[in-house]
Design an enzyme around this catalytic site. Structure first.
Site, PDB file in Angstrom:
ATOM      1  N   ILE A  27       1.018  -1.115   0.015  1.00  0.00           N
ATOM      2  CA  ILE A  27       0.045  -0.096   0.051  1.00  0.00           C
ATOM      3  C   ILE A  27       0.868   1.178  -0.104  1.00  0.00           C
ATOM      4  O   ILE A  27       1.831   1.440   0.918  1.00  0.00           O
ATOM      5  CB  ILE A  27      -1.001  -0.003   1.279  1.00  0.00           C
ATOM      6  N   ASP A  93       7.091   2.401  -1.423  1.00  0.00           N
ATOM      7  CA  ASP A  93       6.813   1.236  -0.453  1.00  0.00           C
ATOM      8  C   ASP A  93       6.924   1.807   1.166  1.00  0.00           C
ATOM      9  O   ASP A  93       6.063   1.152   1.570  1.00  0.00           O
ATOM     10  CB  ASP A  93       8.338   0.542  -0.548  1.00  0.00           C
ATOM     11  N   ASN A 153      11.275   0.414   7.902  1.00  0.00           N
ATOM     12  CA  ASN A 153      11.518   1.646   7.838  1.00  0.00           C
ATOM     13  C   ASN A 153      12.733   2.141   6.719  1.00  0.00           C
ATOM     14  O   ASN A 153      12.615   3.226   6.192  1.00  0.00           O
ATOM     15  CB  ASN A 153      11.916   2.299   9.170  1.00  0.00           C
ATOM     16  N   SER A 178      10.452  -6.934   5.585  1.00  0.00           N
ATOM     17  CA  SER A 178       9.276  -6.793   6.130  1.00  0.00           C
ATOM     18  C   SER A 178       8.217  -6.868   5.362  1.00  0.00           C
ATOM     19  O   SER A 178       8.026  -6.296   4.030  1.00  0.00           O
ATOM     20  CB  SER A 178       8.988  -5.557   6.845  1.00  0.00           C
ATOM     21  N   SER A 229      11.668  -5.323  16.167  1.00  0.00           N
ATOM     22  CA  SER A 229      11.321  -4.597  17.657  1.00  0.00           C
ATOM     23  C   SER A 229      11.809  -5.548  18.645  1.00  0.00           C
ATOM     24  O   SER A 229      12.311  -6.725  18.286  1.00  0.00           O
ATOM     25  CB  SER A 229       9.861  -4.586  17.795  1.00  0.00           C
ATOM     26  N   THR A 232      10.125  -9.015  19.090  1.00  0.00           N
ATOM     27  CA  THR A 232      10.375  -9.980  17.883  1.00  0.00           C
ATOM     28  C   THR A 232      11.876 -10.360  18.157  1.00  0.00           C
ATOM     29  O   THR A 232      12.184 -11.705  17.901  1.00  0.00           O
ATOM     30  CB  THR A 232      10.280  -9.331  16.334  1.00  0.00           C
ATOM     31  N   GLU A 250      19.349  -5.963  15.877  1.00  0.00           N
ATOM     32  CA  GLU A 250      19.229  -4.668  15.740  1.00  0.00           C
ATOM     33  C   GLU A 250      17.898  -4.072  16.290  1.00  0.00           C
ATOM     34  O   GLU A 250      16.881  -4.455  15.291  1.00  0.00           O
ATOM     35  CB  GLU A 250      19.339  -4.092  14.368  1.00  0.00           C
ATOM     36  N   CYS A 284      14.919   4.022  14.185  1.00  0.00           N
ATOM     37  CA  CYS A 284      15.081   2.912  15.684  1.00  0.00           C
ATOM     38  C   CYS A 284      15.826   3.720  16.754  1.00  0.00           C
ATOM     39  O   CYS A 284      15.746   3.802  17.890  1.00  0.00           O
ATOM     40  CB  CYS A 284      15.851   2.015  15.136  1.00  0.00           C
ATOM     41  N   GLU A 458      26.431  -3.528  13.282  1.00  0.00           N
ATOM     42  CA  GLU A 458      26.553  -3.537  11.818  1.00  0.00           C
ATOM     43  C   GLU A 458      27.283  -2.501  11.390  1.00  0.00           C
ATOM     44  O   GLU A 458      27.753  -1.653  12.268  1.00  0.00           O
ATOM     45  CB  GLU A 458      24.902  -3.203  11.423  1.00  0.00           C
TER      46      GLU A 458
END
Ligand code: NAD
Length: 484
Positions: A27, A93, A153, A178, A229, A232, A250, A284, A458
């Protein structure tokens, strides 16, 4: 549909479809229009992707680092050449303004491909001399098949931040973007093939959390790198531990930004704007707890409100626009619920706070003042454009309050006192700290969190250690002495 890819998945160098997978509608957040329909990976697709990564790995690892690096650097060049098209796709996106995606997404992905492409040829073990002529040498080896799981994001950036160091070390990857932003990772996979990558070294499969979970527990997988998150992260880390797999996590944050009376107010306001409203607050490392020393509190809030009034909110494809919609209706509603909690718990709303009526998932940049440490908006990650301003008196007090959180991703300080700045960052319990700026993440510097915000780093040379391991070889130059 405007951005319909050839198929949902990219496996072994080609697009692959399996319409038996659950539908994923993509969407455009600025209008609510469905711009593509994909399918979540079925168990057969997961199997194909892992087999393809497994089959390609030995040959890829056997190539010289120079050859592997050349592929990555070519891919970086292609990404830069196509920056505009990739940015337009990323804007559709995610809803992020083109003004941002042109400078922070494919370009950041290209930086990672270039940086790790450059490092690939220099990855070595070492020679360790021992007494009596014996010595040890170490061989830096790839881990094998790595799984990357992304948040919504920074979809292109995440696909490259995980893929580039993994591939540089000789690993292969199955990447699951995602489900909210599945499109741009497919372009990264296509570009790598165009750059000369062998088939199967970088595969992309779509899916919801269950697909991610099935990748994490698969015996073919040696390492999992997740951006997502904390809840998760907990699940993925636990599942990976069962198979003793390597992990990079991360995760989320509720980072502090401290502004002292002696700070340059314009710079501090700029830092607070970048650290709360860039990407409509969906970053984040955002400094969402802004501690402002009492002496400049009102001046800070006045300048902040004046400058927020000049934000250009609107069509993200208009390059003048610098504040776009949230990624989804759901994420917007989560942020708006937090605004209600802030009001109900007694915080003072000084700017914004409402949905912007019309099509798309827009809400106003929002600032609360007089926030206290116990309030929900000061404790939980909102992941939207909601800034909390808290007052403080002394350095000692603010240090303790800044660290009083389960998170530890980032932290920042604005002050013109040099020694205080370094004292403060030394005290921060956070992985990424800023002095007189906020939220920059160049590929040359390690990026990651402490405490519940993550495990591993990272970017930078450190990422190499998270995607390779050392084999130790002891070489004897003498007779073997045994007791009997
Ligand atoms: P999320 O945790 O909901 O999802 C992240 C990814 O994990 C998605 O691809 C999802 O499908 C997958 N997933 C969900 N359940 C899974 C499971 N049980 N096993 C395996 N995979 C699973 O996060 P999100 O809403 O997509 O992203 C926002 C969060 O990401 C925020 O907390 C934000 O702070 C964090 N984030 C962190 C960084 C960082 O570098 N530290 C960067 C960006 C975002």
């Amino acid at each position: 549909m405007k951005f319909q890819p050839k198929a949902s998945h990219f496996i072994n160098g080609a697009y692959v479809e399996d319409t038996n997978g659950a539908p994923i509608d993509v969407i455009y957040p600025a209008t609510g229009e469905v711009i593509a329909r994909l399918h979540s990976a079925t168990p057969e697709i997961v199997d194909q992707a892992l087999n393809s990564a497994k089959a390609a790995q030995a040959e890829w690892a056997a190539m010289s680092g120079t050859e592997r690096g050349r592929v990555l650097r070519r891919a970086a060049d292609i990404m830069r050449d196509r920056n505009r098209d990739l940015s337009v796709l990323e804007t559709h996106d995610t809803g992020k303004p083109l003004q941002e995606t042109l400078v922070a997404d494919a370009t950041s992905g290209a930086d990672a491909l270039e940086y790790f492409g450059g490092l690939a040829a220099s990855l070595t073990g070492e020679h360790i001399p021992l007494g009596g002529g014996d010595f040890v040498y170490t061989i830096r080896e790839a881990l094998g098949v790595c799984v990357g799981i992304g948040a919504w994001n920074y979809p292109t950036q995440i696909a490259c931040w995980k893929g580039a160091p993994a591939l540089a070390c000789g690993n292969t990857m199955v990447f699951k973007p995602s489900e909210t932003t599945p499109l741009s990772a497919l372009k990264v996979a296509e570009i790598l093939i165009e750059a000369g990558a062998p088939k199967g070294i970088y595969n992309v499969i779509q899916g919801y959390g269950d697909v991610g979970a099935s990748l994490v527990t698969d015996a073919r997988v040696a390492k999992v790198s997740l951006t997502g998150s904390v809840p998760t992260g907990r699940k993925v880390y636990a599942a990976a531990a069962d198979g003793m797999k390597h992990v990079t996590m991360e995760l989320g944050g509720k980072s502090p930004m401290i502004v002292f009376n002696d700070a340059d107010i314009e710079n501090a306001v700029s830092g607070a704007i970048l650290g709360n409203f860039y990407s409509s607050g969906q970053v984040c490392s955002n400094g969402t707890r802004v501690f402002v020393q009492k002496g400049i509190k009102e001046a800070f809030l006045t300048r902040l409100s004046e400058r927020l009034a000049t934000a250009k909110i609107g069509d993200p494809l208009d390059e003048e626009v610098n504040f776009g919609p949230m990624v989804s209706e759901n994420q917007m509603n989560i942020a708006l619920d937090y605004v209600e909690k802030g009001k109900a718990e007694g915080a003072r709303l000084v700017y914004g706070g409402a949905r912007i009526e019309g099509e798309g998932f827009y809400m106003q940049p929002t600032v609360f003042a007089d926030v206290t440490d116990g309030m929900t908006i000061a404790r939980e990650e909102i992941f939207g454009p909601v800034m909390s301003v808290l007052d403080f008196d002394t350095e000692q007090e603010v240090m303790a309050r800044a660290n009083d959180t389960e998170f530890g991703l980032a932290a920042g300080v604005f002050t013109n006192d040099l020694t205080r700045a370094h004292r403060i960052v030394a005290g921060f319990e956070a992985g990424t700290c800023y002095i007189n700026t906020y939220n920059l993440a160049p590929v040359e510097a390690p990026f990651g969190g402490s405490k519940m915000s993550g495990v591993g780093r990272e970017n930078s040379k450190l990422a190499i250690n998270h995607f390779s391991e050392m084999k130790t070889v002891y070489v004897s130059m003498n007779d073997v002495e045994a007791p009997y």
